[in-house]
Write an enzyme that holds these catalytic residues in place. Structure first.
Site, PDB file in Angstrom:
ATOM      1  N   ASN A   1       0.815  -1.221   0.000  1.00 31.45           N
ATOM      2  CA  ASN A   1       0.000   0.000   0.000  1.00 31.45           C
ATOM      3  C   ASN A   1       0.847   1.269   0.000  1.00 31.45           C
ATOM      4  O   ASN A   1       1.963   1.279   0.510  1.00 31.45           O
ATOM      5  CB  ASN A   1      -0.944   0.021   1.202  1.00 31.45           C
ATOM      6  CG  ASN A   1      -2.149  -0.875   0.974  1.00 31.45           C
ATOM      7  OD1 ASN A   1      -2.186  -1.621  -0.010  1.00 31.45           O
ATOM      8  ND2 ASN A   1      -3.114  -0.820   1.860  1.00 31.45           N
ATOM      9  N   MET A   2       0.255   2.317  -0.543  1.00 29.93           N
ATOM     10  CA  MET A   2       0.923   3.616  -0.655  1.00 29.93           C
ATOM     11  C   MET A   2       1.623   4.010   0.655  1.00 29.93           C
ATOM     12  O   MET A   2       2.793   4.340   0.681  1.00 29.93           O
ATOM     13  CB  MET A   2      -0.142   4.655  -1.026  1.00 29.93           C
ATOM     14  CG  MET A   2       0.340   6.047  -1.217  1.00 29.93           C
ATOM     15  SD  MET A   2       1.375   6.243  -2.653  1.00 29.93           S
ATOM     16  CE  MET A   2       0.230   6.177  -4.004  1.00 29.93           C
ATOM     17  N   LYS A   3       0.879   3.939   1.765  1.00 32.05           N
ATOM     18  CA  LYS A   3       1.461   4.472   3.010  1.00 32.05           C
ATOM     19  C   LYS A   3       2.534   3.562   3.604  1.00 32.05           C
ATOM     20  O   LYS A   3       3.345   4.009   4.404  1.00 32.05           O
ATOM     21  CB  LYS A   3       0.367   4.775   4.029  1.00 32.05           C
ATOM     22  CG  LYS A   3      -0.364   3.590   4.603  1.00 32.05           C
ATOM     23  CD  LYS A   3      -1.317   4.086   5.692  1.00 32.05           C
ATOM     24  CE  LYS A   3      -1.968   2.957   6.468  1.00 32.05           C
ATOM     25  NZ  LYS A   3      -2.934   2.179   5.730  1.00 32.05           N
ATOM     26  N   GLY A   4       2.567   2.295   3.206  1.00 33.21           N
ATOM     27  CA  GLY A   4       3.625   1.415   3.658  1.00 33.21           C
ATOM     28  C   GLY A   4       3.590   1.122   5.144  1.00 33.21           C
ATOM     29  O   GLY A   4       2.521   1.006   5.727  1.00 33.21           O
ATOM     30  N   PHE A   5       4.775   1.095   5.772  1.00 33.03           N
ATOM     31  CA  PHE A   5       4.864   0.621   7.152  1.00 33.03           C
ATOM     32  C   PHE A   5       6.111   1.208   7.804  1.00 33.03           C
ATOM     33  O   PHE A   5       7.179   1.214   7.205  1.00 33.03           O
ATOM     34  CB  PHE A   5       4.944  -0.921   7.103  1.00 33.03           C
ATOM     35  CG  PHE A   5       5.167  -1.600   8.415  1.00 33.03           C
ATOM     36  CD1 PHE A   5       4.268  -1.456   9.457  1.00 33.03           C
ATOM     37  CD2 PHE A   5       6.283  -2.408   8.611  1.00 33.03           C
ATOM     38  CE1 PHE A   5       4.454  -2.108  10.664  1.00 33.03           C
ATOM     39  CE2 PHE A   5       6.487  -3.068   9.811  1.00 33.03           C
ATOM     40  CZ  PHE A   5       5.563  -2.903  10.839  1.00 33.03           C
TER      41      PHE A   5
END
Ligand code: B12
Length: 245
Positions: free
Chosen positions: A126-130
């Site tokens: 996902n765009m926001k990642g981790f």
């Protein structure tokens, strides 16, 4: 090679102090507590002390035990298998894909079969990642298709064919009764049957996944905890380049 022997550190070097917790399928009483202590002794803990015991209802009891581990491990004899490649940052990965592939890399991912944990695959894709590391959707040279969780292997394979995927990313979080081994074998067998196995880069990840296990299952790489999008993307472009030049 010189031996490098280590054992757990509690208060002082080599005291071997550990804490462990477990549940016994019996109601809590003095016999259950003694049973917990005896089990700890059998596990190689000297001077075990049951420091917490709790009835957790309907014939189950929970224990926390302190003890001194009598074993030690020689680190110099251990061999760890991990993929060999340089981890680049997002810009470096985008540049390399543009230079080597001269098109966008197509990555299809899912958490397969009954496993409902979306967070792992989302962390990578996902765009926001981790943890401050953006996911593959934010890479302009990657077309990232995240199918989510509880995706049948057949649907993942069909989507990979439809999208002409370069890479398939699979997440497996639940490992109870080794369900992940059945699921991962099923997916790889399906890819084999479609004549796709050698055409795609097949990567699996999850908290109980190691690179060694992934290789044993016929996957190209395996990623465990604290993996980020750049680790996987670096591996994928490295692997693609190796196969195509
Ligand atoms: C949140 C959670 C849930 C949520 C999931 C919500 C969601 N949308 O994902 C819900 C409530 C649905 C859930 C359900 C269940 N859960 Co749960 N869950 C958790 C929990 C608390 C956190 C998981 C998480 O979000 N981690 C954060 C992510 C970022 O970490 P990660 O998954 O490890 O991912 C990282 C790496 O592993 C790796 N990675 C992961 N996938 C991939 C894929 C690729 C390609 C790559 C490269 C890397 C990669 O990269 C990620 C980032 O670094 C864990 C316990 C824990 N603390 O881990 C239990 C846990 C995973 N759950 C567990 C269980 C047992 C269940 C249930 C079976 C419970 C039940 N009896 O109903 C059900 C499963 C139902 C099902 N059909 O799957 C067990 C699994 C035990 C096991 N090893 O089998 C755990 C460990 C809890 C426990 N200690 O018992 N759960």
């Amino acid at each position: 090679m010189n031996a490098q022997l280590v054992k757990p550190y509690g208060d002082t070097l080599d005291d071997g102090r550990v804490q462990l917790s477990f549940t016994l399928p019996v109601a809590l009483d003095e016999v259950a507590k003694e049973g917990a202590k005896q089990l700890a002794l059998m596990m190689g803990l000297n001077e075990p002390a049951v420091v917490h015991a709790e009835d957790i209802g309907q014939g189950f009891s929970f224990f926390i035990v302190y003890g001194q581990c009598k074993h030690q491990v020689d680190l110099s004899r251990l061999k760890i298998s991990k993929p060999e490649y340089e981890v680049l940052d997002k810009e470096g990965i985008n540049q390399l894909i543009a230079e080597k592939m001269q098109r966008r890399m197509v990555v299809v991912g899912a958490c397969i079969e009954t496993d409902a944990h979306t967070v792992g695959i989302d962390a990578i894709m996902n765009m926001k990642g981790f943890n401050g590391h953006k996911g593959l959707e934010s890479y302009h040279e990657i077309r990232a298709i995240n199918m989510g969780a509880q995706v049948d292997s057949e649907d993942l394979v069909a989507r990979a064919i439809e999208e002409m995927a370069d890479v398939i990313l699979v997440s497996q979080i639940v490992t109870q009764k080794n369900i992940h081994l059945d699921n991962l074998t099923k997916l790889s067998d399906l890819l084999e049957a479609e004549g796709l196995r050698d055409k795609v880069i097949l990567v699996v990840g999850g908290p109980r996944i190691s690179h060694e296990l992934a290789k044993e299952l016929g996957y190209d790489a395996g990623f465990g905890t604290k993996s980020y999008a750049e680790d996987v993307a670096s591996f994928c472009i490295h692997e693609w380049t190796k196969r195509n030049t």
